[in-house]
Design an enzyme around this catalytic site. Structure first.
Site: not given
Ligand code: NAD
Length: 488
Positions: A389, A183, A288, A233
């Site tokens: 992360e 989004e 990533c 995630s």
């Protein structure tokens, strides 16, 4: 220079070949991350929007499935040509809504082209196998068949490449599709959907529903969706994996990462530093595959540290479409605050902050989500910046005395997406590849991105499922192997 202000777009869903407003009334703004200009509003679609998209995809399935594979491939060939023709426009649009520099956006669009290119090979990729005389006079054959409606839920950091890890393969194999994009930056992919229609993809074969959790939940629960791909995630990946599997779907869920770059003393420090800089700070660390911990073995530590610190200080922060910019903003103000809180935590947990990206600003863009390159020394896995992360332009440096110790350090982390070794020794590289329990491994490569014909995905806390994205795994994921045993 900032692109001219345009009218904000009211983003619509794409259902049955028509751009339609959502049945709900909730929307979110889409903002240029550098200028904070409102580029549009995205609907938070309802379950009934999802049901309409799945119904359109289910209706389109029988005719699409019966379309010969060579004809499906021809549409993809046309799409590939259209993507090439529109590459620069797509890259510029992407830079604007995501914030990353336009050179990186060109690379992302190129990856889209390569996915479509690979999926064009579907007539051969989808072939089955045969064996005569499995018993006297009895033959056996497998046919790969599409299964129906597939879906994907994708993240903000590669908003055009990641959807194209999935739907070109799904439709090439004869399935129909519903995409729920991020989004946060859904605009550029909308243009690719138009290009797919222009290439001849029939109405209902590819559908797009925008939104958040409600739309995703409706997709996961819908009985006519036979499989879901998720990228995002790890926390959400795990939830989607469990929920979609519980409702009997095929599922592949790709999650977060914490990638270690291991440098041996025999590696060329200048080359290593160049490659590591791109890995760490490319896309402002929102990858990533971003290097997030650099592990120097023995004397490699100081030489790489010095170069990385110098390189980080020299990077130019700015608007993604400016040629002079090396690094753009991060996607949103909440994400900037999250990354800044990690820098604060690193300091309070005892890591040494050598380059501090807090307080960064860019002339002319007072409202941008800026974070400068940030380098920490003395980072350990017990610290939040050593284990979580961060997904921003922040790197931690650690020193060990052997490759074994480096691998042990990597294995203390819960993620297993990518890692790299830098060395001139084939033996050291081979030993590293053999022992590193991580799926995507670079040897003298900082961003370990498999091309479209290879599988993409991690292991451990970075991946839930078995078949990865793209490559031959995609053909496995999107088809069932029907086995026919015949005696005449
Ligand atoms: P995210 O998990 O916030 O969102 C990903 C998608 O899930 C979006 O479409 C979002 O709308 C949806 N979503 C978010 N929360 C949800 C919920 N509670 N229930 C259902 N759906 C939900 O991820 P992001 O911030 O968009 O992307 C960054 C993350 O993606 C990073 O962790 C990054 O490592 C990861 N990522 C992984 C890979 C990979 O190949 N493993 C590739 C790219 C990005």
């Amino acid at each position: 220079m900032t692109q001219a202000v345009t009218e904000p777009v009211d983003v619509r869903n794409y259902i049955g070949g028509i751009w339609r407003p959502s049945s709900g009334d909730r929307t979110l703004p889409i903002q240029d991350p550098a200028s904070a200009e409102i580029l549009g509003h995205v609907p938070l679609s309802t379950a009934s929007d999802v049901h309409a998209a799945v119904a359109a995809a289910a209706e389109a399935f029988p005719a699409w499935r019966a379309t010969p594979a060579v004809e499906r491939a021809r549409i993809l060939f046309r799409l590939k040509a259209l993507l090439e023709e529109n590459k620069e426009d797509l890259a510029r649009s992407l830079s604007r809504e995501h914030g990353k520099i336009v050179a990186e956006c060109r690379g992302e669009v190129q990856r889209c082209i390569e996915s479509v290119e690979h999926a064009c090979g579907i007539p051969t990729l989808m072939m089955g196998e045969t064996l005569e005389d499995i018993a006297p006079g009895i033959d056996c054959a497998t046919y790969r068949q599409p299964l129906g409606v597939f879906a994907a839920v994708t993240p903000y950091n590669f908003p055009v490449m990641i959807p194209l890890w999935f739907w070109p393969y799904a439709v090439a194999t004869g399935n129909t599709f519903v995409l729920k994009p991020s989004e946060q930056d859904p605009l550029t992919h909308q243009r690719i959907v138009d290009l797919a229609a222009e290439a001849g993809l029939p109405a209902g074969v590819l559908n797009v529903v925008h939104g958040g959790k409600e739309a995703v939940t409706a997709l996961m629960e819908h009985p006519d969706v036979c499989g879901i791909s998720f990228v995002g995630s790890s926390q959400v990946a795990r939830t989607v994996y469990a929920a979609a599997a519980a409702s009997g779907k095929r599922v592949q869920a790709l999650g977060g990462a914490k990638n270690h770059l291991v440098v041996l003393p025999d590696a060329d420090p200048d080359e290593v530093a160049n490659v590591c800089m791109a890995s760490i700070f490319g896309s402002s660390g929102q990858r990533c595959l971003a290097g997030s911990i650099v592990v120097g073995v023995g004397s490699a530590y100081e030489s790489v540290r010095d170069r990385l610190v110098r390189g980080a200080r020299e990077l130019t922060l700015g608007y993604g479409l400016d040629d002079a910019t090396d690094m753009g903003p991060v996607i949103s103000a909440p994400h900037r605050d999250r990354v800044l809180s990690y820098i604060d935590a690193g300091e309070s947990e005892g890591a040494t902050l050598v380059v501090d990206g807090r307080g960064a600003s860019v002339d002319g863009y007072p409202d941008g989500n800026w974070i400068g390159p940030t380098v920490f020394e003395d980072v350990s896995p017990d610290m939040k910046i050593g284990t979580d992360e961060v997904f921003g332009p922040v790197v931690g440096l650690a020193r060990v005395e052997s490759v074994e110790e480096a691998i042990e350090l990597m294995h203390r982390n819960r993620y297993g997406n990518a890692c790299s070794i830098f060395t001139k020794s084939g033996k050291a590289a081979r030993d590293f590849r053999y022992a590193a329990g991580i799926s995507m491994i670079g040897v003298n490569i900082g961003v370990v991105a498999p091309m479209a014909c290879f599988p993409f995905g991690g292991s451990r806390g970075s991946f839930y499922g078995d078949l990865k994205a793209q490559g031959r795994d995609a053909i496995e994921f999107y088809t069932d192997k029907r086995v026919v045993i015949s005696r005449w």
